[in-house]
Design a protein around this motif. Structure first.
Motif, PDB file in Angstrom:
ATOM      1  N   PHE A  27      13.125 -14.941 -34.799  1.00 34.87           N
ATOM      2  CA  PHE A  27      13.438 -13.520 -34.929  1.00 34.87           C
ATOM      3  C   PHE A  27      13.331 -12.802 -33.590  1.00 34.87           C
ATOM      4  O   PHE A  27      14.171 -11.945 -33.267  1.00 34.87           O
ATOM      5  N   GLU A  28      12.339 -13.154 -32.777  1.00 36.88           N
ATOM      6  CA  GLU A  28      12.147 -12.463 -31.495  1.00 36.88           C
ATOM      7  C   GLU A  28      13.374 -12.621 -30.597  1.00 36.88           C
ATOM      8  O   GLU A  28      13.814 -11.664 -29.949  1.00 36.88           O
ATOM      9  N   LYS A  29      13.930 -13.831 -30.539  1.00 37.10           N
ATOM     10  CA  LYS A  29      15.102 -14.068 -29.690  1.00 37.10           C
ATOM     11  C   LYS A  29      16.292 -13.243 -30.157  1.00 37.10           C
ATOM     12  O   LYS A  29      16.991 -12.621 -29.346  1.00 37.10           O
ATOM     13  N   LEU A  30      16.524 -13.225 -31.456  1.00 40.55           N
ATOM     14  CA  LEU A  30      17.668 -12.480 -31.984  1.00 40.55           C
ATOM     15  C   LEU A  30      17.443 -10.972 -31.869  1.00 40.55           C
ATOM     16  O   LEU A  30      18.379 -10.218 -31.587  1.00 40.55           O
ATOM     17  N   LEU A  31      16.223 -10.539 -32.069  1.00 45.18           N
ATOM     18  CA  LEU A  31      15.929  -9.114 -31.919  1.00 45.18           C
ATOM     19  C   LEU A  31      16.168  -8.676 -30.480  1.00 45.18           C
ATOM     20  O   LEU A  31      16.768  -7.617 -30.224  1.00 45.18           O
ATOM     21  N   ALA A  32      15.706  -9.487 -29.514  1.00 47.37           N
ATOM     22  CA  ALA A  32      15.903  -9.145 -28.104  1.00 47.37           C
ATOM     23  C   ALA A  32      17.390  -9.065 -27.763  1.00 47.37           C
ATOM     24  O   ALA A  32      17.818  -8.172 -27.017  1.00 47.37           O
ATOM     25  N   SER A  33      18.190  -9.972 -28.322  1.00 53.09           N
ATOM     26  CA  SER A  33      19.630  -9.942 -28.046  1.00 53.09           C
ATOM     27  C   SER A  33      20.279  -8.708 -28.650  1.00 53.09           C
ATOM     28  O   SER A  33      21.209  -8.135 -28.063  1.00 53.09           O
ATOM     29  N   GLN A  34      19.799  -8.273 -29.803  1.00 52.19           N
ATOM     30  CA  GLN A  34      20.346  -7.065 -30.421  1.00 52.19           C
ATOM     31  C   GLN A  34      19.922  -5.809 -29.669  1.00 52.19           C
ATOM     32  O   GLN A  34      20.708  -4.876 -29.497  1.00 52.19           O
ATOM     33  N   LEU A  35      18.697  -5.779 -29.194  1.00 46.26           N
ATOM     34  CA  LEU A  35      18.231  -4.624 -28.421  1.00 46.26           C
ATOM     35  C   LEU A  35      18.996  -4.491 -27.113  1.00 46.26           C
ATOM     36  O   LEU A  35      19.205  -3.379 -26.609  1.00 46.26           O
ATOM     37  N   ALA A  36      19.433  -5.629 -26.562  1.00 45.15           N
ATOM     38  CA  ALA A  36      20.168  -5.600 -25.297  1.00 45.15           C
ATOM     39  C   ALA A  36      21.527  -4.918 -25.438  1.00 45.15           C
ATOM     40  O   ALA A  36      22.125  -4.532 -24.426  1.00 45.15           O
ATOM     41  N   ARG A  74      17.463  -0.656 -37.265  1.00 43.73           N
ATOM     42  CA  ARG A  74      18.826  -1.198 -37.366  1.00 43.73           C
ATOM     43  C   ARG A  74      18.961  -2.498 -36.582  1.00 43.73           C
ATOM     44  O   ARG A  74      19.609  -3.444 -37.042  1.00 43.73           O
ATOM     45  N   ALA A  75      18.343  -2.560 -35.400  1.00 45.71           N
ATOM     46  CA  ALA A  75      18.377  -3.800 -34.615  1.00 45.71           C
ATOM     47  C   ALA A  75      17.677  -4.930 -35.366  1.00 45.71           C
ATOM     48  O   ALA A  75      18.138  -6.079 -35.365  1.00 45.71           O
ATOM     49  N   GLY A  76      16.562  -4.616 -36.018  1.00 45.59           N
ATOM     50  CA  GLY A  76      15.868  -5.621 -36.821  1.00 45.59           C
ATOM     51  C   GLY A  76      16.704  -6.095 -37.998  1.00 45.59           C
ATOM     52  O   GLY A  76      16.726  -7.300 -38.320  1.00 45.59           O
ATOM     53  N   GLN A  77      17.417  -5.190 -38.626  1.00 48.25           N
ATOM     54  CA  GLN A  77      18.284  -5.567 -39.744  1.00 48.25           C
ATOM     55  C   GLN A  77      19.414  -6.484 -39.283  1.00 48.25           C
ATOM     56  O   GLN A  77      19.742  -7.465 -39.957  1.00 48.25           O
ATOM     57  N   ARG A  78      20.012  -6.168 -38.131  1.00 48.05           N
ATOM     58  CA  ARG A  78      21.082  -7.018 -37.611  1.00 48.05           C
ATOM     59  C   ARG A  78      20.555  -8.413 -37.273  1.00 48.05           C
ATOM     60  O   ARG A  78      21.232  -9.420 -37.516  1.00 48.05           O
ATOM     61  N   ALA A  79      19.343  -8.476 -36.706  1.00 52.40           N
ATOM     62  CA  ALA A  79      18.755  -9.773 -36.381  1.00 52.40           C
ATOM     63  C   ALA A  79      18.519 -10.598 -37.649  1.00 52.40           C
ATOM     64  O   ALA A  79      18.786 -11.811 -37.673  1.00 52.40           O
TER      65      ALA A  79
END
Length: 214
Positions: A161-170, A105-110
Motif C-alpha cells: 500500500f505504501e508504494k502505491l499511495l506514494a505513486s498516487q500522491l506524486a 482520495r489518494a488512499g482510495q485510488r491506491a
C-alpha cells in the motif's frame, strides 16, 4: 568570569533554539514542494521530539549542573523513551502539504489499484477481504494528514500500500501556502537570533577552541 557566563548563556540559547528552528525549516520545505511529501510517522515523531527536547532539557540540566555521566544517562533515557513511544516502523505515515479529502482520495485510488474492496466510514477506510482499517487524521495548522493502519493483516498490507499511495500522491499538484512561507520565516529568524547572541563572543570562542587544539 562574566564573559564566560555570558558565553555559556548564549550557547544554551543556541542549543535550545537551533533544533526548533531546523524543525520549522523542515516544515516549511515540506509544505513548499510541488507534490505532497510522505514520511513515516515514526520518523516524524522522532524529529518532533528531537527538536523540542532541548527546550525542556537544557534549562533543567543547566540548573542542576550535572556531571558528564548524569548527562549521558539522562539523554540515553530520553532517547529510549522516544523510541519506545514512537509509532511502529510500518503502517503509519504522515503526508505533508495536502488536505484531508485529497489524502483520502489518494488512499482510495491506491486500494483500487491493489484490487482491495473497501467501504468508507467517515475518516476510515475499512477493507472487506482482509482485516485492515485505514484511519486518517488531519492537522490543518501544519497542513499534514496522518494515516494509520489497524487490524491483524496491517503489517503485510502496508508494504504494498505504501508504494502505491506514494505513486498516487506524486500525481497530486500542490502550491506553496502562506503557512509554508511563515514556517520558513520563523526558521530564518530563529537561526539568526542565536548567531546574534554569539557574534560579540566570537573572539572568546576562537580562544577556547584554540586552547583545545594541542
Amino acid at each position: 568570569m562574566l564573559g564566560s557566563e555570558q558565553l555559556s548563556l548564549a550557547v544554551q540559547v543556541a542549543a535550545v533554539v537551533a533544533p526548533v528552528a531546523v524543525y520549522f525549516l523542515l516544515l516549511g520545505l515540506l509544505n513548499s514542494q510541488p507534490n505532497p511529501q510522505i514520511i513515516s510517522a515514526r520518523s516524524d515523531f522522532i524529529l518532533l521530539n528531537a527538536a523540542f527536547f532541548p527546550v525542556f532539557c537544557v534549562p533543567v540540566l543547566s540548573y542542576f549542573a550535572p556531571s558528564v555521566w548524569t548527562l549521558l544517562v539522562v539523554v540515553g533515557a530520553l532517547l529510549a523513551s522516544v523510541l519506545l513511544l514512537a509509532p511502529r516502523r510500518t503502517g503509519n505515515w504522515v503526508v505533508y502539504n495536502i488536505t484531508l479529502p485529497a489524502t483520502v482520495r489518494a488512499g482510495q485510488r491506491a486500494l483500487n489499484l491493489m484490487g482491495e474492496p473497501f467501504v468508507r466510514r467517515g475518516r476510515r477506510l475499512i477493507l472487506n477481504r482482509i482485516d485492515v482499517t485505514l484511519r486518517f487524521t488531519s492537522m490543518p495548522l501544519l497542513r499534514n494528514v496522518s494515516i494509520s493502519t489497524e487490524g491483524a493483516n496491517a503489517a503485510e498490507f502496508s508494504r504494498d500500500f505504501e508504494k502505491l499511495l506514494a505513486s498516487q500522491l506524486a500525481t497530486v499538484p500542490t502550491t506553496a501556502t502562506p503557512m509554508a512561507v511563515t514556517f520558513l520565516l520563523i526558521a530564518t529568524v530563529m537561526l539568526i537570533a542565536p548567531l546574534g547572541l554569539l557574534a560579540d563572543r566570537m573572539p572568546e570562542m576562537v580562544r577556547l577552541v584554540t586552547n583545545l587544539i594541542p
